[in-house]
Design a protein around this motif. Sequence first.
Motif, PDB file in Angstrom:
ATOM      1  N   VAL A   1       0.853  -1.178   0.000  1.00  0.00           N
ATOM      2  CA  VAL A   1       0.000   0.000   0.000  1.00  0.00           C
ATOM      3  C   VAL A   1       0.894   1.235   0.000  1.00  0.00           C
ATOM      4  N   ILE A   2       0.703   2.092  -0.984  1.00  0.00           N
ATOM      5  CA  ILE A   2       1.442   3.349  -1.069  1.00  0.00           C
ATOM      6  C   ILE A   2       0.491   4.469  -0.679  1.00  0.00           C
ATOM      7  N   LEU A   3       0.826   5.186   0.385  1.00  0.00           N
ATOM      8  CA  LEU A   3      -0.017   6.267   0.874  1.00  0.00           C
ATOM      9  C   LEU A   3       0.670   7.590   0.568  1.00  0.00           C
ATOM     10  N   ASP A   4       0.209   8.253  -0.479  1.00  0.00           N
ATOM     11  CA  ASP A   4       0.831   9.490  -0.946  1.00  0.00           C
ATOM     12  C   ASP A   4       0.365  10.671  -0.095  1.00  0.00           C
ATOM     13  N   GLU A   5       1.311  11.515   0.289  1.00  0.00           N
ATOM     14  CA  GLU A   5       1.017  12.685   1.129  1.00  0.00           C
ATOM     15  C   GLU A   5       0.218  12.253   2.364  1.00  0.00           C
ATOM     16  N   ILE A   6       0.807  11.313   3.097  1.00  0.00           N
ATOM     17  CA  ILE A   6       0.142  10.683   4.234  1.00  0.00           C
ATOM     18  C   ILE A   6      -0.199  11.678   5.338  1.00  0.00           C
ATOM     19  N   HIS A   7       0.456  12.847   5.355  1.00  0.00           N
ATOM     20  CA  HIS A   7       0.175  13.819   6.419  1.00  0.00           C
ATOM     21  C   HIS A   7      -1.255  14.348   6.369  1.00  0.00           C
ATOM     22  N   HIS A   8      -1.964  14.086   5.261  1.00  0.00           N
ATOM     23  CA  HIS A   8      -3.356  14.530   5.176  1.00  0.00           C
ATOM     24  C   HIS A   8      -4.269  13.757   6.118  1.00  0.00           C
ATOM     25  N   ALA A   9      -3.810  12.617   6.580  1.00  0.00           N
ATOM     26  CA  ALA A   9      -4.677  11.774   7.413  1.00  0.00           C
ATOM     27  C   ALA A   9      -4.255  11.846   8.876  1.00  0.00           C
ATOM     28  N   GLY A  10      -5.199  12.079   9.760  1.00  0.00           N
ATOM     29  CA  GLY A  10      -4.949  12.085  11.200  1.00  0.00           C
ATOM     30  C   GLY A  10      -5.689  10.939  11.841  1.00  0.00           C
ATOM     31  N   ASP A  11      -5.137  10.399  12.908  1.00  0.00           N
ATOM     32  CA  ASP A  11      -5.700   9.198  13.516  1.00  0.00           C
ATOM     33  C   ASP A  11      -7.169   9.311  13.886  1.00  0.00           C
ATOM     34  N   ASP A  12      -7.595  10.419  14.451  1.00  0.00           N
ATOM     35  CA  ASP A  12      -8.995  10.500  14.859  1.00  0.00           C
ATOM     36  C   ASP A  12      -9.840  11.258  13.848  1.00  0.00           C
ATOM     37  N   LYS A  13      -9.326  11.398  12.638  1.00  0.00           N
ATOM     38  CA  LYS A  13     -10.090  11.963  11.537  1.00  0.00           C
ATOM     39  C   LYS A  13     -10.698  10.830  10.715  1.00  0.00           C
ATOM     40  N   THR A  14     -11.658  11.168   9.876  1.00  0.00           N
ATOM     41  CA  THR A  14     -12.333  10.147   9.068  1.00  0.00           C
ATOM     42  C   THR A  14     -11.351   9.381   8.198  1.00  0.00           C
ATOM     43  N   TRP A  15     -10.449  10.108   7.548  1.00  0.00           N
ATOM     44  CA  TRP A  15      -9.503   9.434   6.659  1.00  0.00           C
ATOM     45  C   TRP A  15      -8.587   8.501   7.440  1.00  0.00           C
ATOM     46  N   GLY A  16      -8.084   8.966   8.567  1.00  0.00           N
ATOM     47  CA  GLY A  16      -7.171   8.147   9.352  1.00  0.00           C
ATOM     48  C   GLY A  16      -7.816   6.884   9.870  1.00  0.00           C
ATOM     49  N   ASP A  17      -9.032   7.009  10.378  1.00  0.00           N
ATOM     50  CA  ASP A  17      -9.768   5.840  10.859  1.00  0.00           C
ATOM     51  C   ASP A  17      -9.996   4.837   9.733  1.00  0.00           C
ATOM     52  N   ALA A  18     -10.357   5.354   8.566  1.00  0.00           N
ATOM     53  CA  ALA A  18     -10.635   4.474   7.421  1.00  0.00           C
ATOM     54  C   ALA A  18      -9.366   3.754   6.961  1.00  0.00           C
TER      55      ALA A  18
END
Length: 212
Positions: free
Chosen positions: A121-138
């Motif tokens: 899995v390649i996660l580009d610009e991973i800083h957009h996701a935060g752990d307790d945000k929707t993207w991070g949880d998903a």
Amino acid sequence: MISKYKVRPWQASALKSFETKIHNGESSNFLCVATPGAGKTTFALVCARQLLSKQLVKKVIIIVPSAHLKEQWADAGADLGILFDTNIKELSDDSFGVIATYQGVAANPKAFSQISENSLVILDEIHHAGDDKTWGDALRIAFTKSDIRLLLSGTPFRSDVNTIPFVTYKNDELQVDYEYGYADALRDGGVVRPINFTRLDGHMEWIDTDGE
């Protein structure tokens, strides 16, 4: 698979670091931080191609922040001989994997979880996701089962206090596996352009480091 790209020295060095960490089983996560324009996409795709050619993974899943980046990654992959679908619903046996957005993962993380085993899995610009945000949880639901996760960023920090998924922290400080900064790119030459502030006309003011 034939490459149209010439791998830059930093990319070759980062690839060696990636292979060492992953093959030694130190971790399933590898964070590469490189200045914008340095060639993170090419680096990641070369990593993917090597893992696929050695049959260390069966599929590659690429997650990007916006829809237009899906096509850019798909085009770059095609140049390296790696064909991707850009819709998980159309994922075929002929493709090497799929490219989706963080929004797409957040909309149906379980669908990605079903295909994430034996995958890179390649996660580009991973800083957009935060752990307790929707993207991070998903992301955690979708890719906890994936074999290897390659995290990419040009700016690996957030303006809030949320940690970034799959990133290692030590004493609240983010741990980078490989870093290639703007100064490195300037020193190597031919990677990025120098920043120039050219005065065309008018009056300019600034405050120096002494506050004057």
